[in-house]
Design a protein around this motif. Structure first.
Motif, PDB file in Angstrom:
ATOM      1  N   ARG A   1      -6.323 -14.986  27.148  1.00 28.95           N
ATOM      2  CA  ARG A   1      -6.721 -13.977  27.013  1.00 28.95           C
ATOM      3  C   ARG A   1      -8.269 -14.288  26.665  1.00 28.95           C
ATOM      4  NH1 ARG A   1      -5.479  -8.161  23.977  1.00 28.95           N
ATOM      5  NH2 ARG A   1      -8.229  -7.298  23.658  1.00 28.95           N
TER       6      ARG A   1
ATOM      7  N   HIS B   1     -23.664  -8.487  23.188  1.00 29.38           N
ATOM      8  CA  HIS B   1     -23.640  -7.759  23.641  1.00 29.38           C
ATOM      9  C   HIS B   1     -22.710  -7.685  24.937  1.00 29.38           C
ATOM     10  CE1 HIS B   1     -26.549  -4.863  22.341  1.00 29.38           C
ATOM     11  NE2 HIS B   1     -27.220  -6.076  22.365  1.00 29.38           N
TER      12      HIS B   1
ATOM     13  N   ALA C   1     -20.319 -10.004  25.088  1.00 25.80           N
ATOM     14  CA  ALA C   1     -18.872  -9.988  24.376  1.00 25.80           C
ATOM     15  C   ALA C   1     -18.380  -8.657  23.596  1.00 25.80           C
ATOM     16  CB  ALA C   1     -18.589 -10.403  23.037  1.00 25.80           C
ATOM     17  N   ALA C   2     -19.058  -7.703  23.695  1.00 26.21           N
ATOM     18  CA  ALA C   2     -18.604  -6.520  23.861  1.00 26.21           C
ATOM     19  C   ALA C   2     -18.624  -5.568  25.308  1.00 26.21           C
ATOM     20  CB  ALA C   2     -19.391  -5.543  22.913  1.00 26.21           C
TER      21      ALA C   2
ATOM     22  N   ALA D   1     -15.256  -7.725  26.674  1.00 26.93           N
ATOM     23  CA  ALA D   1     -13.792  -7.437  25.861  1.00 26.93           C
ATOM     24  C   ALA D   1     -13.402  -6.266  26.691  1.00 26.93           C
ATOM     25  CB  ALA D   1     -14.145  -7.784  24.563  1.00 26.93           C
ATOM     26  N   THR D   2     -13.994  -5.542  27.416  1.00 30.36           N
ATOM     27  CA  THR D   2     -13.341  -3.712  27.154  1.00 30.36           C
ATOM     28  C   THR D   2     -12.722  -3.882  28.240  1.00 30.36           C
ATOM     29  OG1 THR D   2     -15.327  -3.544  28.928  1.00 30.36           O
ATOM     30  CG2 THR D   2     -16.000  -2.638  27.141  1.00 30.36           C
TER      31      THR D   2
ATOM     32  N   ALA E   1      -9.666  -5.303  26.656  1.00 27.84           N
ATOM     33  CA  ALA E   1      -8.694  -4.249  26.014  1.00 27.84           C
ATOM     34  C   ALA E   1      -7.758  -2.953  26.426  1.00 27.84           C
ATOM     35  CB  ALA E   1     -10.324  -3.162  24.978  1.00 27.84           C
TER      36      ALA E   1
ATOM     37  N   TRP F   1      -4.393  -4.080  27.458  1.00 25.82           N
ATOM     38  CA  TRP F   1      -3.451  -4.183  26.974  1.00 25.82           C
ATOM     39  C   TRP F   1      -3.003  -3.204  26.737  1.00 25.82           C
ATOM     40  CZ3 TRP F   1      -4.865  -9.041  28.344  1.00 25.82           C
ATOM     41  CH2 TRP F   1      -3.927 -10.098  27.716  1.00 25.82           C
TER      42      TRP F   1
ATOM     43  N   LEU G   1      -9.117   3.551  31.286  1.00 25.36           N
ATOM     44  CA  LEU G   1      -9.347   3.266  29.605  1.00 25.36           C
ATOM     45  C   LEU G   1     -10.374   2.049  29.862  1.00 25.36           C
ATOM     46  CD1 LEU G   1      -5.641   2.495  29.572  1.00 25.36           C
ATOM     47  CD2 LEU G   1      -6.644   3.661  27.993  1.00 25.36           C
TER      48      LEU G   1
ATOM     49  N   ARG H   1     -13.753   4.010  28.404  1.00 23.83           N
ATOM     50  CA  ARG H   1     -13.063   4.287  27.546  1.00 23.83           C
ATOM     51  C   ARG H   1     -14.283   3.321  26.776  1.00 23.83           C
ATOM     52  NH1 ARG H   1      -7.531   5.677  24.996  1.00 23.83           N
ATOM     53  NH2 ARG H   1      -8.843   4.856  22.477  1.00 23.83           N
ATOM     54  N   ALA H   2     -13.563   2.515  26.963  1.00 27.08           N
ATOM     55  CA  ALA H   2     -13.846   0.932  26.291  1.00 27.08           C
ATOM     56  C   ALA H   2     -15.190   0.340  26.538  1.00 27.08           C
ATOM     57  CB  ALA H   2     -12.729  -0.016  27.058  1.00 27.08           C
TER      58      ALA H   2
ATOM     59  N   ALA I   1     -16.974   2.706  24.181  1.00 29.31           N
ATOM     60  CA  ALA I   1     -16.991   1.974  22.673  1.00 29.31           C
ATOM     61  C   ALA I   1     -18.038   0.651  22.911  1.00 29.31           C
ATOM     62  CB  ALA I   1     -16.057   1.693  22.792  1.00 29.31           C
TER      63      ALA I   1
ATOM     64  N   ARG J   1     -26.852   1.553  27.432  1.00 29.34           N
ATOM     65  CA  ARG J   1     -27.602   0.786  25.939  1.00 29.34           C
ATOM     66  C   ARG J   1     -28.753  -0.207  27.299  1.00 29.34           C
ATOM     67  NH1 ARG J   1     -25.582  -1.001  20.257  1.00 29.34           N
ATOM     68  NH2 ARG J   1     -23.861  -2.297  21.887  1.00 29.34           N
TER      69      ARG J   1
END
Lengths: 182, 182
Positions: free
Chosen positions: A114, A142, A144-145, A148-149, A152, A155, A170, A173-174, A177, A182
């Motif tokens: 992962r 930015h 990385a975030a 990661a969505t 995330a 999972w 999902l 939603r991620a 977050a 932006r």
């Protein structure tokens, strides 16, 4: 590849046989010979669809990541590229591995694989943000975030009780977050 | 066993010899025997300080990551734990590997090892956020951005012209990009 064609059926038969064996014996103790015997296909047929035992779990996601990286290189906006990739993920074998990772003896491998894929996606997103003028340091954070969505969401999707929510919901939603606006 | 030098000097002598050899021959072509010969230390002395050839590059960072994970488990706030860890990183061998990764034949390995460590830190941060009541999906995304800060800062620090800016300043800048005040 349309459903109902022999190719699609062989592929899913192999994936199902492999997933069963991973659950019964553990990932490390299952050989490709075990999988082809259970699925009733030849070794060359296995390698027609998957490059390795591990690829049975990751091939669907890797195809989606490859598409996202190509879209980013072609100039797509990061959140749009990630959302488009996530919509096409068919990762039932991976979802079973996520849920039953400890039974399959796969917890460490899942975490590392992962992370490596998050890194691949993150570098592509960071390059895309740098090409629009963002400094590398901020682009890396930015990216990385954003990358990661996808993971995330997968999972969370795998861990959901049936009936599972749509993966795309999902992902949205991620992305929220991650501050994707932006 | 010891060459008679103080412990701290042996460690840095081994790291310097290893980094020289990685630059001259490439990482894959350098053996631990090459390193101990160049450094003038015994094989057991090498393993006194490093568990593997790769650990010469990563040991300092891994110590910092270990400290951060311990602090998070003890209840430290994520941004404080990451900032504290970053302040103590002495990663000159890693910085040289980042700058000269292609000469050392290390580009792919650096990317994968960075991703795996980002994943380790990210899981610890996510667990910490979940323990304060955040849902796993949102925690994973915020954790990815926060844990990426340390690596983005180190890579930016390594790539900086001399005199290098303080790593702590780059970490603060990266934490700002991650919205650490949320």
């Amino acid at each position: 590849m349309s459903s109902g064609r022999p190719r699609a059926t062989s592929r899913s038969t192999i994936a199902e046989a492999a997933t069963e064996l991973f659950l019964e014996r553990g990932f490390a103790e299952t050989t490709i010979a075990d999988i082809t015997q259970r699925a009733g296909v030849s070794r060359s047929s296995f390698f027609n669809y998957f490059s390795s035992k591990s690829a049975v779990l990751w091939a669907a996601l890797d195809d989606a990541i490859h598409s996202a990286v190509e879209a980013l290189r072609a100039g797509a906006a990061p959140s749009a590229a990630l959302r488009a990739a996530a919509v096409h993920i068919q990762a039932d074998s991976l979802a079973l591995a996520i849920i039953h990772g400890s039974v399959m003896g796969l917890s460490d491998e899942l975490a590392d694989e992962r992370a490596i894929r998050t890194g691949i996606l993150s570098r592509a997103v960071s390059d895309s943000l740098v090409s629009t003028g963002m400094a590398r340091l901020e682009a890396d954070v930015h990216a990385a975030a954003l990358s990661a969505t996808v993971f995330a969401a997968i999972w969370a999707w795998a861990a959901s009780d049936a009936p599972r929510p749509a993966l795309s919901g999902l992902v949205d939603r991620a992305l929220g977050a991650a501050g994707a606006s932006r």
